[in-house]
Motif scaffolding. Structure first.
Motif, PDB file in Angstrom:
ATOM      1  N   ASN A   1       0.808  -1.224   0.000  1.00 56.64           N
ATOM      2  CA  ASN A   1       0.000   0.000   0.000  1.00 56.64           C
ATOM      3  C   ASN A   1       0.840   1.274   0.000  1.00 56.64           C
ATOM      4  O   ASN A   1       0.292   2.377  -0.021  1.00 56.64           O
ATOM      5  CB  ASN A   1      -0.937   0.020   1.216  1.00 56.64           C
ATOM      6  N   ALA A   2       2.151   1.109   0.058  1.00 57.06           N
ATOM      7  CA  ALA A   2       3.024   2.287   0.103  1.00 57.06           C
ATOM      8  C   ALA A   2       2.935   3.067  -1.203  1.00 57.06           C
ATOM      9  O   ALA A   2       2.960   2.493  -2.287  1.00 57.06           O
ATOM     10  CB  ALA A   2       4.463   1.857   0.358  1.00 57.06           C
ATOM     11  N   LYS A   3       2.822   4.354  -1.084  1.00 56.83           N
ATOM     12  CA  LYS A   3       2.814   5.226  -2.259  1.00 56.83           C
ATOM     13  C   LYS A   3       3.430   6.564  -1.881  1.00 56.83           C
ATOM     14  O   LYS A   3       3.519   6.914  -0.693  1.00 56.83           O
ATOM     15  CB  LYS A   3       1.399   5.414  -2.790  1.00 56.83           C
ATOM     16  N   GLU A   4       3.837   7.285  -2.873  1.00 55.89           N
ATOM     17  CA  GLU A   4       4.518   8.554  -2.634  1.00 55.89           C
ATOM     18  C   GLU A   4       3.622   9.496  -1.836  1.00 55.89           C
ATOM     19  O   GLU A   4       2.435   9.645  -2.130  1.00 55.89           O
ATOM     20  CB  GLU A   4       4.896   9.180  -3.981  1.00 55.89           C
ATOM     21  N   ASN A   5       4.224  10.111  -0.805  1.00 54.38           N
ATOM     22  CA  ASN A   5       3.498  11.047   0.069  1.00 54.38           C
ATOM     23  C   ASN A   5       2.274  10.387   0.710  1.00 54.38           C
ATOM     24  O   ASN A   5       1.194  10.974   0.791  1.00 54.38           O
ATOM     25  CB  ASN A   5       3.069  12.298  -0.711  1.00 54.38           C
ATOM     26  N   MET A   6       2.459   9.160   1.157  1.00 56.57           N
ATOM     27  CA  MET A   6       1.363   8.410   1.765  1.00 56.57           C
ATOM     28  C   MET A   6       0.970   9.008   3.118  1.00 56.57           C
ATOM     29  O   MET A   6       1.755   9.700   3.772  1.00 56.57           O
ATOM     30  CB  MET A   6       1.773   6.948   1.940  1.00 56.57           C
ATOM     31  N   SER A   7      -0.259   8.719   3.541  1.00 57.62           N
ATOM     32  CA  SER A   7      -0.779   9.225   4.809  1.00 57.62           C
ATOM     33  C   SER A   7      -0.353   8.310   5.948  1.00 57.62           C
ATOM     34  O   SER A   7      -0.704   7.127   5.976  1.00 57.62           O
ATOM     35  CB  SER A   7      -2.307   9.314   4.746  1.00 57.62           C
TER      36      SER A   7
END
Length: 362
Positions: free
Chosen positions: A345-351
């Motif tokens: 679920n990691a993505k750039e600028n993740m919450s």
């Protein structure tokens, strides 16, 4: 294409001419001139020249190659018809067919070689692009004074991707190196390089020397010089779009690998790599397994406590398994799957808030 046809005719014609200019027999001393003339005529009449029709000649020439134009066929037919020798015609056809086969083989070999060169160049460009991507994370960690981690990452990047890039250049310049599978050792490279002539030896010796160091920038600069000077391959710095494409490609490959991974140690390794990407503005680390604990410690400053707790549990489990082969505490499949989910679920600028909520729910 038709040079082989014409050259075959010329070559055979030349050979025939030489045979035609053989010296006439000299009459033996003491014999009458008339007797000598009779002997010559008798020998000449003993040679029979098989007659070959023009249609047969055309048919034979056309069998050589269907693309030979009619005007070439007519020209050759006239030349060969004057000789009227089946043996000459058969030899001519054989020679020209051999020439066509040789030409086809050369063309095929050239095509294969061009394809190999293109593949090597693309591989070098891909490696160089990935090195640039991973260097961005090293630069970021340098600004945060993570000296020990930076040194570990630099050495690993040099000994893996930089070494692979060097091996690609060496194998392109020296085909004997292609027989060796896998990555070459420093000693193997040095042995091959020392047999090379200048300027290959000088450029690659510098590269090989830097592969034993711990400065990616120096190593990459020497690799770029070697590629440019020895392979005439200009390696430009990736544009922002290129970097974005490379980063997305790396992310998708890591996610695909993590999806199918079953080994807890590798799951943790891949998840941490993807978490680093999500937390630190799309930067990727290229790290050895021994650097995972340091990366977990570094990321702990940015992650919620409950996430850190899960990562610590997984790390302890992996360390115990790797050192003793067993673990005093069993880690549930749910907890392992949660770590895998973190990476996927990691993505750039993740919450990070969303991460914390996921951990609570699990």
């Amino acid at each position: 294409m038709y040079a082989a046809v014409l050259q075959g005719n010329i070559a055979l014609a030349s050979a025939s001419s030489k045979g035609a200019t053989a010296k006439k027999p000299v009459a033996a001393a003491g014999k009458r001139k008339g007797a000598s003339k009779v002997v010559e005529e008798s020998n000449s009449n003993q040679e029979t020249i098989p007659f070959v029709s023009k249609d047969e000649i055309k048919s034979q020439i056309r069998s050589i190659n269907e693309e030979v134009p009619d005007e070439i066929i007519d020209l050759l037919t006239d030349n060969l018809y004057n000789i009227k020798s089946r043996q000459y015609l058969d030899l001519f056809v054989q020679r020209v067919k051999e020439s066509f086969v040789l030409k086809d083989n050369e063309t095929s070999s050239d095509t294969t070689r061009k394809s190999e060169i293109k593949n090597v160049q693309e591989s070098i460009k891909q490696l160089r692009g990935n090195i640039c991507i991973f260097s961005r994370a090293i630069e970021h960690l340098t600004t945060e004074n993570e000296t020990a981690l930076v040194e570990t990452l630099q050495r690993h990047l040099i000994r893996s991707l930089c070494a692979d890039m060097c091996d690609n250049i060496i194998r392109e310049l020296d085909t004997s190196a292609s027989s060796k599978t896998g990555q070459l050792s420093i000693e193997e490279r040095n042995k091959i390089i020392q047999k090379m002539s200048e300027p290959n030896r000088s450029h690659l010796s510098k590269v090989n020397e830097s592969l034993n160091g711990k400065n990616v920038e120096t190593t990459l600069s020497r690799l770029e010089d070697a590629a440019n000077e020895l392979l005439q391959l200009s390696l430009k710095r990736p544009t922002k779009k290129n970097e974005k494409d490379l980063t997305l490609d790396i992310r998708e490959k890591l996610k695909a690998k993590l999806t199918d991974e079953q080994d807890p140690a590798m799951i943790l390794h891949l998840a941490i790599t993807l978490l680093f990407y999500g937390i630190h503005a799309g930067r990727f680390v290229h790290a050895p397994g021994k650097a995972v604990p340091s990366l977990i410690k570094y990321l702990s400053k940015s992650l919620p406590n409950n996430i850190n707790q899960r990562l610590q549990e997984m790390q302890e489990y992996v360390i115990q398994q790797s050192t003793t082969g067993t673990s005093s505490t069993q880690l549930s499949n749910e907890k392992i799957e949660f770590i895998k989910k973190l990476g996927l679920n990691a993505k750039e600028n993740m919450s990070l808030t969303a991460l914390a909520n996921d951990a609570h729910e699990s």
